[in-house]
Write a protein that holds these residues in place. Structure first.
Motif, PDB file in Angstrom:
ATOM      1  N   GLU A   9      -9.749  54.883  75.728  1.00  0.00           N
ATOM      2  CA  GLU A   9     -10.444  56.135  75.359  1.00  0.00           C
ATOM      3  C   GLU A   9      -9.460  57.288  75.162  1.00  0.00           C
ATOM      4  N   GLY A  10      -8.435  57.334  75.987  1.00  0.00           N
ATOM      5  CA  GLY A  10      -7.551  58.499  76.004  1.00  0.00           C
ATOM      6  C   GLY A  10      -6.357  58.414  75.072  1.00  0.00           C
ATOM      7  N   ALA A  11      -6.389  57.486  74.141  1.00  0.00           N
ATOM      8  CA  ALA A  11      -5.286  57.327  73.190  1.00  0.00           C
ATOM      9  C   ALA A  11      -5.834  57.500  71.777  1.00  0.00           C
ATOM     10  N   PRO A  12      -4.971  57.871  70.821  1.00  0.00           N
ATOM     11  CA  PRO A  12      -5.467  58.024  69.452  1.00  0.00           C
ATOM     12  C   PRO A  12      -6.020  56.702  68.929  1.00  0.00           C
ATOM     13  N   ALA A  13      -7.084  56.801  68.151  1.00  0.00           N
ATOM     14  CA  ALA A  13      -7.734  55.586  67.646  1.00  0.00           C
ATOM     15  C   ALA A  13      -6.762  54.816  66.750  1.00  0.00           C
ATOM     16  N   GLY A  34       1.867  56.020  67.595  1.00  0.00           N
ATOM     17  CA  GLY A  34       2.586  57.230  67.244  1.00  0.00           C
ATOM     18  C   GLY A  34       2.080  58.425  68.027  1.00  0.00           C
ATOM     19  N   PRO A  35       2.487  59.624  67.591  1.00  0.00           N
ATOM     20  CA  PRO A  35       2.187  60.842  68.349  1.00  0.00           C
ATOM     21  C   PRO A  35       0.930  61.593  67.904  1.00  0.00           C
ATOM     22  N   ARG A  36      -0.052  60.904  67.349  1.00  0.00           N
ATOM     23  CA  ARG A  36      -1.288  61.633  67.051  1.00  0.00           C
ATOM     24  C   ARG A  36      -1.968  62.068  68.359  1.00  0.00           C
ATOM     25  N   VAL A  37      -2.547  63.275  68.330  1.00  0.00           N
ATOM     26  CA  VAL A  37      -3.293  63.768  69.492  1.00  0.00           C
ATOM     27  C   VAL A  37      -4.633  63.038  69.532  1.00  0.00           C
ATOM     28  N   PRO A  38      -5.009  62.468  70.673  1.00  0.00           N
ATOM     29  CA  PRO A  38      -6.200  61.626  70.714  1.00  0.00           C
ATOM     30  C   PRO A  38      -7.466  62.283  70.163  1.00  0.00           C
ATOM     31  N   ALA A  39      -7.773  63.486  70.559  1.00  0.00           N
ATOM     32  CA  ALA A  39      -9.068  64.070  70.185  1.00  0.00           C
ATOM     33  C   ALA A  39      -9.115  64.519  68.731  1.00  0.00           C
ATOM     34  N   THR A  40      -7.981  64.878  68.154  1.00  0.00           N
ATOM     35  CA  THR A  40      -7.989  65.534  66.842  1.00  0.00           C
ATOM     36  C   THR A  40      -7.270  64.759  65.745  1.00  0.00           C
ATOM     37  N   ASP A  41      -6.458  63.808  66.120  1.00  0.00           N
ATOM     38  CA  ASP A  41      -5.585  63.077  65.191  1.00  0.00           C
ATOM     39  C   ASP A  41      -4.459  63.945  64.628  1.00  0.00           C
ATOM     40  N   ALA A  42      -4.348  65.199  65.090  1.00  0.00           N
ATOM     41  CA  ALA A  42      -3.250  66.061  64.622  1.00  0.00           C
ATOM     42  C   ALA A  42      -1.918  65.517  65.142  1.00  0.00           C
ATOM     43  N   ILE A  43      -0.857  65.809  64.377  1.00  0.00           N
ATOM     44  CA  ILE A  43       0.487  65.439  64.830  1.00  0.00           C
ATOM     45  C   ILE A  43       1.152  66.725  65.292  1.00  0.00           C
ATOM     46  N   VAL A  66       3.910  61.048  71.934  1.00  0.00           N
ATOM     47  CA  VAL A  66       3.863  59.588  71.858  1.00  0.00           C
ATOM     48  C   VAL A  66       4.108  58.977  73.239  1.00  0.00           C
ATOM     49  N   PHE A  67       4.935  59.612  74.055  1.00  0.00           N
ATOM     50  CA  PHE A  67       5.120  59.096  75.411  1.00  0.00           C
ATOM     51  C   PHE A  67       3.807  59.219  76.198  1.00  0.00           C
ATOM     52  N   ALA A  68       3.094  60.325  76.013  1.00  0.00           N
ATOM     53  CA  ALA A  68       1.794  60.497  76.682  1.00  0.00           C
ATOM     54  C   ALA A  68       0.792  59.454  76.178  1.00  0.00           C
ATOM     55  N   ASN A  69       0.851  59.145  74.887  1.00  0.00           N
ATOM     56  CA  ASN A  69      -0.074  58.143  74.345  1.00  0.00           C
ATOM     57  C   ASN A  69       0.203  56.754  74.925  1.00  0.00           C
ATOM     58  N   VAL A  70       1.481  56.418  75.060  1.00  0.00           N
ATOM     59  CA  VAL A  70       1.828  55.133  75.685  1.00  0.00           C
ATOM     60  C   VAL A  70       1.301  55.095  77.117  1.00  0.00           C
ATOM     61  N   ARG A  71       1.494  56.195  77.823  1.00  0.00           N
ATOM     62  CA  ARG A  71       1.011  56.262  79.209  1.00  0.00           C
ATOM     63  C   ARG A  71      -0.504  56.060  79.264  1.00  0.00           C
ATOM     64  N   ALA A  72      -1.229  56.663  78.325  1.00  0.00           N
ATOM     65  CA  ALA A  72      -2.696  56.550  78.306  1.00  0.00           C
ATOM     66  C   ALA A  72      -3.129  55.099  78.075  1.00  0.00           C
ATOM     67  N   ARG A 103      17.388  62.320  74.500  1.00  0.00           N
ATOM     68  CA  ARG A 103      17.330  63.189  75.683  1.00  0.00           C
ATOM     69  C   ARG A 103      15.934  63.165  76.311  1.00  0.00           C
ATOM     70  N   LEU A 104      14.915  63.298  75.491  1.00  0.00           N
ATOM     71  CA  LEU A 104      13.546  63.296  76.027  1.00  0.00           C
ATOM     72  C   LEU A 104      13.158  61.920  76.562  1.00  0.00           C
ATOM     73  N   TYR A 105      13.666  60.892  75.906  1.00  0.00           N
ATOM     74  CA  TYR A 105      13.409  59.524  76.393  1.00  0.00           C
ATOM     75  C   TYR A 105      13.980  59.373  77.806  1.00  0.00           C
ATOM     76  N   ALA A 106      15.192  59.876  77.996  1.00  0.00           N
ATOM     77  CA  ALA A 106      15.826  59.761  79.310  1.00  0.00           C
ATOM     78  C   ALA A 106      14.977  60.453  80.383  1.00  0.00           C
ATOM     79  N   ASP A 107      14.464  61.638  80.050  1.00  0.00           N
ATOM     80  CA  ASP A 107      13.608  62.354  81.005  1.00  0.00           C
ATOM     81  C   ASP A 107      12.368  61.523  81.365  1.00  0.00           C
ATOM     82  N   ALA A 108      11.738  60.953  80.341  1.00  0.00           N
ATOM     83  CA  ALA A 108      10.457  60.280  80.552  1.00  0.00           C
ATOM     84  C   ALA A 108      10.607  58.876  81.134  1.00  0.00           C
TER      85      ALA A 108
END
Ligand SMILES: O=C(O)C/C=C/C(=O)C(=O)O
Length: 140
Positions: A9-13, A34-43, A66-72, A103-108
């Motif tokens: 439910e919490g990931a982009p369709a 990819g990094p689409r926002v789940p509720a809106t499909d916006a990038i 996209v890291f948040a989407n993988v987590r979802a 750099r962001l990958y290392a953080d996450a």
């Protein structure tokens, strides 16, 4: 052996005929995402002109989403970020985006210790600059 199809439910369709993930025994295979926002499909960070043509994009915003989407998808599958064992990352512009992404990958992912491969591709679906393809190992 478990063999479950996951639709989160919490990931982009998904943009086609595939689930978010599929579990086969202890392994959880995530579809490319990819990094689409789940509720809106916006990038996040994409700027388009009046004709809808992409003018600029923000790789950092895309990485975070996209890291948040993988987590979802992992959480919807009963798995944790730390269960990831293999990550393939597709970038559309390695020269421009690798450093920020790395750099962001290392953080996450610093506590994850997943194997990783990063490749450049000519294009990705849905006007995205990054896509992840992941495999996790889940305790039964
Ligand atoms: O998640 C997206 O926005 C785009 C990803 C699509 C695919 O990986 C695919 O169509 O196979």
């Amino acid at each position: 052996m478990g063999n479950d199809v996951i639709r989160a439910e919490g990931a982009p369709a998904p943009v086609g005929a595939y689930p978010h993930a599929r579990r086969v025994g202890p392994l959880l295979f995530l579809s490319g995402i990819g990094p689409r926002v789940p509720a809106t499909d916006a990038i996040p960070g994409n700027v388009v002109d009046d004709t809808g043509k992409l003018v600029s994009y923000d790789i950092e915003a895309q990485c975070r989403q996209v890291f948040a989407n993988v987590r979802a998808v992992l959480e919807a599958s009963g798995a944790r970020f730390e269960d990831l064992v293999d990550v393939t990352v597709y970038l559309t512009d390695m020269a421009r985006d690798f450093d920020a992404y790395n750099r962001l990958y290392a953080d996450a992912f610093q506590a994850v210790d997943a194997c990783r491969t990063t490749v450049e591709v000519n294009a990705l679906p849905t006007a995205i600059a990054i896509e992840l393809k992941c495999v996790a190992a889940v305790a039964s």
